[in-house]
Scaffold this active site. Structure first.
Site, PDB file in Angstrom:
ATOM      1  N   SER A 241      42.426  43.379  39.932  1.00 49.54           N
ATOM      2  CA  SER A 241      41.861  42.154  40.024  1.00 49.54           C
ATOM      3  C   SER A 241      42.243  41.371  41.316  1.00 49.54           C
ATOM      4  CB  SER A 241      42.291  41.416  38.794  1.00 49.54           C
ATOM      5  OG  SER A 241      43.684  41.311  38.826  1.00 49.54           O
ATOM      6  N   CYS A 296      33.354  47.151  40.175  1.00 45.55           N
ATOM      7  CA  CYS A 296      33.793  46.085  40.870  1.00 45.55           C
ATOM      8  C   CYS A 296      32.262  45.764  41.643  1.00 45.55           C
ATOM      9  CB  CYS A 296      34.694  46.261  41.752  1.00 45.55           C
ATOM     10  SG  CYS A 296      34.653  47.735  42.772  1.00 45.55           S
TER      11      CYS A 296
END
Ligand code: NAD
Length: 498
Positions: A241, A296
């Site tokens: 992240s 992602c």
């Protein structure tokens, strides 16, 4: 336990696994403190394994093993180093089904997605293997009798820290280039999905990699911080992240090491009225809901330019047909169900229209961590669902009147992993691609992941550091260039002393 680690599962049935320890210097060892965490199967919601949780002492042990193994591996010719990776490729192919089921069990992916995780990892490995024919270095006679050359030298002990969403592929974004170029390596797998890396370590052993060249240290924040701080780790690759990528990048740089940290994403798909209805609707659905939106590169924000309502209707119809447990898996844990459901509720409260609601969805047997495909329409770009990474099966639709308005929304995003335009007009496609603020762009592609040899990496807050993590940039990241200037041949006008 050092030989032939086998994972028995060949179906979605619940199967318990052996405890997952650290692989250090060719031995499986629990962490020094003896702490561990249960590992859950997201489909069943039950623990099927146990992962050891490491700290600074374990990282120090792994560094010691990797440092001891470095001179021998560095001095092994590249053509011999790649032989180990050739054998690894055969072993990954031999054990493809076992690995795929393992990934499905720890991550929740449906089996086809889990196979794709391993197959894409193999493709990255093939690139690393091919480097033996590409890194001959560069040389030039720069003046009479004087030659300059560059060779790519290993850094020493390197480390990789990886996320939960691709347990086999993401480690293989880093390992081939790092190992082929002569480094030794410490991998910190995600503590949520540690078994893929456990199997990789065992296959590397079987492939003949000397002990200590590849090590794993399991754990969470404490292990990561110890890696960032350790003075003998020369480079850190990170994928995860944005919040953690930024922290790992700063901490590693403060400790004087090179770092390349890939972060989160909010990927934009622009759909204009001339887009092909069938191609666009099926592609957007595959992008938004593949791997339950936990990629992602997943489509998370669609910008509907002008009247594209027939395409939105088709997207809703296709998404509604997805079967939980067959076409789409669960999300990673109960915390993810709560986070994703909160985003949906918040968007609804702020005026978004819920066209398809996945809250409260149940998977097979009514157990596990599930959110169904969700579509939110009339999201505003400044709502949390419009600008933050949700990382689940939620497609937010923002309405725009013009392509320029859509581009302004995309450009304002803090992230910059991927952006795509869906159109049949070459001029519109080119106009958008030239203006996207994203490292990986697509035209009529839902998940514009570059395939090898093209490298992978985003822009803005999706990547901290210079260059990409895979492809040729990967080799540059895991090596340092030695510049050599030599004079062996005296030119006629030179004296003995010149
Ligand atoms: P995460 O950031 O929570 O964890 C990634 C790694 O960091 C794990 O190994 C974890 O143990 C460790 N970690 C977690 N919290 C930490 C902390 N406070 N300090 C130090 N280390 C910490 O990410 P995740 O939930 O495992 O994975 C999902 C995220 O990864 C998403 O944001 C996704 O977009 C991103 N991702 C990005 C890419 C890319 O190429 N840009 C690829 C895959 C996933």
């Amino acid at each position: 336990m050092t030989n032939d680690l086998r994972f028995p599962a060949r179906s979605y049935d619940f199967t318990p696994y052996v405890p997952c320890n650290n692989w250090i210097g060719g031995e499986w060892t629990p962490s020094a403190a003896g702490d561990s965490l249960p590992v859950d199967n997201p489909r069943h919601g039950k623990s099927f394994g146990q992962v050891t949780m490491s700290g600074a002492a374990d990282v120090a042990r792994a560094v010691e093993a990797a440092r001891a193994a470095f001179p021998g591996w560095r001095d092994t010719p590249i053509k011999e180093r790649v032989q180990v990776l050739f054998r690894l490729k055969s072993l990954l192919e031999r054990d493809l089904e076992e690995l795929a089921w393992l990934v499905s069990h720890e991550n929740g992916k449906v089996i086809g997605e889990a196979r794709a995780d391993v197959l894409k990892g193999i493709e990255c490995l093939e690139y690393g293997i091919s480097l033996q024919n590409m890194v001959a270095g560069e040389q030039l006679d720069v003046s009479r009798g004087i030659n300059c050359s560059i060779t790519y030298e290993p850094l020493g002990v390197c480390a990789g820290i990886v996320p939960f969403n691709f347990p086999v592929m993401v480690p293989l974004w880093m390992l081939p280039q790092a190992l082929v170029s002569g480094n030794t390596f410490i991998l910190k797998p995600s503590e949520v999905v540690p078994y893929g890396a456990m199997k990789l370590a065992d296959l590397l052993r079987e492939a003949g990699l000397p002990a200590g060249v590849f090590n794993t240290v399991n754990g969470g924040q404490a292990a990561v911080e110890a890696i960032a701080d350790h003075p003998d780790i020369k480079a850190v690759g990170f994928v995860g992240s944005t919040r953690v990528a930024r922290a790992v990048y700063s901490r590693s740089a403060a400790a004087g090491k090179r770092a390349l940290c890939l972060g989160g994403a909010k990927n934009h798909l622009l759909v204009v009225p001339d887009a092909d209805l069938e191609l666009t609707s099926t592609t957007v659905v595959a992008s938004a809901y593949g791997c339950a939106g936990q990629r992602c590169m997943a489509a998370s924000l669609m910008i509907a330019v002008g009247d594209v309502d027939p395409i939105i209707d088709a997207i809703v119809a296709h998404a509604r047909k997805l079967r939980l447990g067959e076409d789409m898996g669960p999300v990673i844990h109960g915390g993810a169900v709560e986070r994703i459901s909160n985003y949906i509720a918040d968007a609804e409260r702020r005026g978004a229209k819920v066209l398809l609601d996945g809250r409260g969805a149940k998977g097979p047997g009514g157990v596990g961590h599930w959110v169904g495909p969700t579509i939110l329409d009339h999201v505003k770009p400044d709502m949390p669902a419009g600008c933050e990474e949700i990382f689940g099966p939620v497609l937010s639709i923002v309405r725009a009147r013009t392509v320029d308005e859509a581009l302004a929304i995309e450009n304002a995003s803090a992230y910059g992993n991927a952006a795509s335009i869906f159109t049949q007009s070459g001029a519109v496609a080119r106009y958008c691609v030239e203006r996207f603020e994203a490292g990986m762009c697509g035209v009529n592609i839902g998940v514009p992941v570059p395939r090898e040899p093209f490298s992978f990496g985003g822009w803005n807050q999706s990547l901290f550091g210079a260059g990409d993590l895979t492809g040729w940039d990967g080799l540059r990241f895991w090596t340092r260039a030695r510049k050599l200037t030599t004079r062996w041949q005296l030119s006629k006008d030179a004296t003995w002393m010149s």
